[in-house]
Design an enzyme around this catalytic site. Structure first.
Site, PDB file in Angstrom:
ATOM      1  N   ASP A  91       0.808  -1.221   0.000  1.00 51.13           N
ATOM      2  CA  ASP A  91       0.000   0.000   0.000  1.00 51.13           C
ATOM      3  C   ASP A  91       0.840   1.269   0.000  1.00 51.13           C
ATOM      4  O   ASP A  91       2.012   1.280   0.362  1.00 51.13           O
ATOM      5  CB  ASP A  91      -0.963   0.016   1.189  1.00 51.13           C
ATOM      6  CG  ASP A  91      -0.238  -0.134   2.532  1.00 51.13           C
ATOM      7  OD1 ASP A  91       0.748  -0.902   2.603  1.00 51.13           O
ATOM      8  OD2 ASP A  91      -0.655   0.509   3.513  1.00 51.13           O
ATOM      9  N   GLU A 148      -0.462  -2.106   5.193  1.00 49.21           N
ATOM     10  CA  GLU A 148       0.454  -1.982   6.334  1.00 49.21           C
ATOM     11  C   GLU A 148       0.334  -0.625   6.997  1.00 49.21           C
ATOM     12  O   GLU A 148       0.420  -0.513   8.219  1.00 49.21           O
ATOM     13  CB  GLU A 148       1.899  -2.221   5.875  1.00 49.21           C
ATOM     14  CG  GLU A 148       2.918  -2.221   7.008  1.00 49.21           C
ATOM     15  CD  GLU A 148       3.333  -0.833   7.467  1.00 49.21           C
ATOM     16  OE1 GLU A 148       3.468  -0.633   8.689  1.00 49.21           O
ATOM     17  OE2 GLU A 148       3.501   0.056   6.616  1.00 49.21           O
TER      18      GLU A 148
END
Length: 406
Positions: A91, A148
């Site tokens: 991400d 994350e």
């Protein structure tokens, strides 16, 4: 600022095997393509499609849609053995990129400002190399993890069975790290990164005229006392040999100079390395807030969230990574244990589930202007680190999976 391609003749790559060095132009292309299309947590649909396309092209078995956008690839060796997992997060961040490079983010307000595009690229390169050279006993599972940066994809992936079928014996992962120069690796046994906890408190007082304070319960005064008192937790309640942080980063109250505010809102974060402190800060912070509010006749509302536990590396797996890294990096600093940070990472959940090691791969190059810190709008890293990461991962695979098979 980096734009030209790094070369496979870079002195940093001397200990990287030729087939991995020769991947460098392709790695840079993948990384820059991913960089231009950043996606936030649990929204990594294009990123997942890119990964899936590559794995399918290479004939690597994989499962998709794990914890929404997660992917687990499975690469068997040429004979039976244990299972080693490699984890890479996917991400991006809600940051507006300020770099003036051809591969700049094409999405306003989003940016790969933490290097996860590089993590995906290193994991893909490792998957490709191992699938072409399965000279190891056992199986490698590569876990492409969403979210994350938040709200956290590791725990949902574990719950969805990412470490099962086949069951993982150990796990490794890396973070490109602009706190260390290119050609350097940070590895340490035990605590590497801190637990992450967040609190938000609303103080409920009684407003009134600034000239008639006796008719009020001043939420600003109460809040100021709370902020000061919270600093004593680390100073006076925590063993001075331990490390911990309590930071109040928000304080909002009032709207004009001559009105005593009826409410004040403050919030902050807690960080610590020692897992024995789990639960302690929540209880102590509420005790302090409750006591100060009671002494002033105020009420409060407290929301306390525990995000990630500390990242704790297993000693044996840290030794494995340290040995592999020492054979690859070629700078005077080399492999260093001086890399602890109060930053947090949900790799911690994987490390709670199975023995493993998370390590930092130096990626800064001040001579190229590639030394802005993580989460900065001008963050970028030296792409020479990409094949270094693949080589270290590959050596870890070969050492761990072949250790009992000769």
């Amino acid at each position: 600022m980096q734009s030209a391609l790094p070369t496979i003749t870079s002195p940093q790559l001397q200990q990287v095997r030729l087939p991995i060095r020769q991947l460098l132009p392709q790695l840079v292309e993948w990384r820059r393509q991913l960089h231009q299309q950043p996606e936030l947590g649990f929204q990594e649909h294009q990123t997942a499609a890119f990964i899936t396309q590559k794995l399918t092209q290479w004939g690597i078995q994989h499962n998709t849609g794990i914890a929404k956008t997660g992917i687990v690839a499975t690469i068997p060796g040429d004979r039976p053995g244990q299972v080693l997992a490699i984890r890479a997060d996917m991400d991006a961040l809600p940051v507006q990129e300020e770099n003036d490079v051809p591969y700049k983010s094409q999405i306003d307000g989003r940016m790969h400002a933490c290097g996860h595009d590089g993590h995906v690229t290193i994991a893909l390169g490792t998957a490709y190399y191992l699938s072409q050279n399965p000279h190891f006993a056992g199986t490698v599972k590569i876990i492409f993890q969403p979210a994350e940066e938040g709200p956290g994809g590791a725990a949902p992936m574990i719950a969805a069975g990412a470490l099962k079928q086949p069951n993982v014996d150990a796990i490794i992962g890396l973070h490109l790290w602009n706190q260390l120069p290119i050609g350097t690796v940070g590895v340490r046994t035990g605590a590497l990164m801190a637990a992450v906890e967040v609190f938000r408190c609303t103080i409920l007082g009684k407003g009134g005229h600034g000239a008639i304070p006796q008719q009020t319960i001043d939420s600003v005064v109460i809040g100021a006392q709370i902020v000061n008192a919270l600093q004593a937790i680390v100073a006076r309640n925590i063993d001075p040999i331990e490390s911990a942080v309590v930071t109040v980063g928000e304080f909002h109250a009032g709207s004009t100079v001559n009105v005593i505010a009826d409410t004040a809102r403050l919030g902050g974060t807690v960080r610590y390395f020692n897992p024995d402190y789990a639960g302690y800060f929540k209880a102590r912070i509420e005790q302090i807030i409750a006591g100060i509010c009671q002494s002033h006749g105020a009420n409060y509302e407290l929301n306390y969230e525990v995000y990630y536990p500390p990242v704790i590396n297993d000693g044996a797996i840290a030794d494995l990574v340290r040995s592999a890294a020492a054979a690859v990096v070629a700078t005077p600093l080399g492999v260093t244990p001086n890399c602890q940070t109060m930053g947090g990472e949900d790799m911690s959940f994987f490390l709670q589930a199975v023995p493993g090691c998370y390590f930092f791969l130096g990626s800064a190059n001040p001579e190229k202007g590639l030394n802005f810190p993580h989460h900065h709008p001008r963050f970028d890293f030296d792409e020479t680190a990409l094949p270094l990461g693949i080589e270290i991962f590959t050596r870890c695979v070969e050492a761990f999976l072949n250790k009992t098979h000769g």
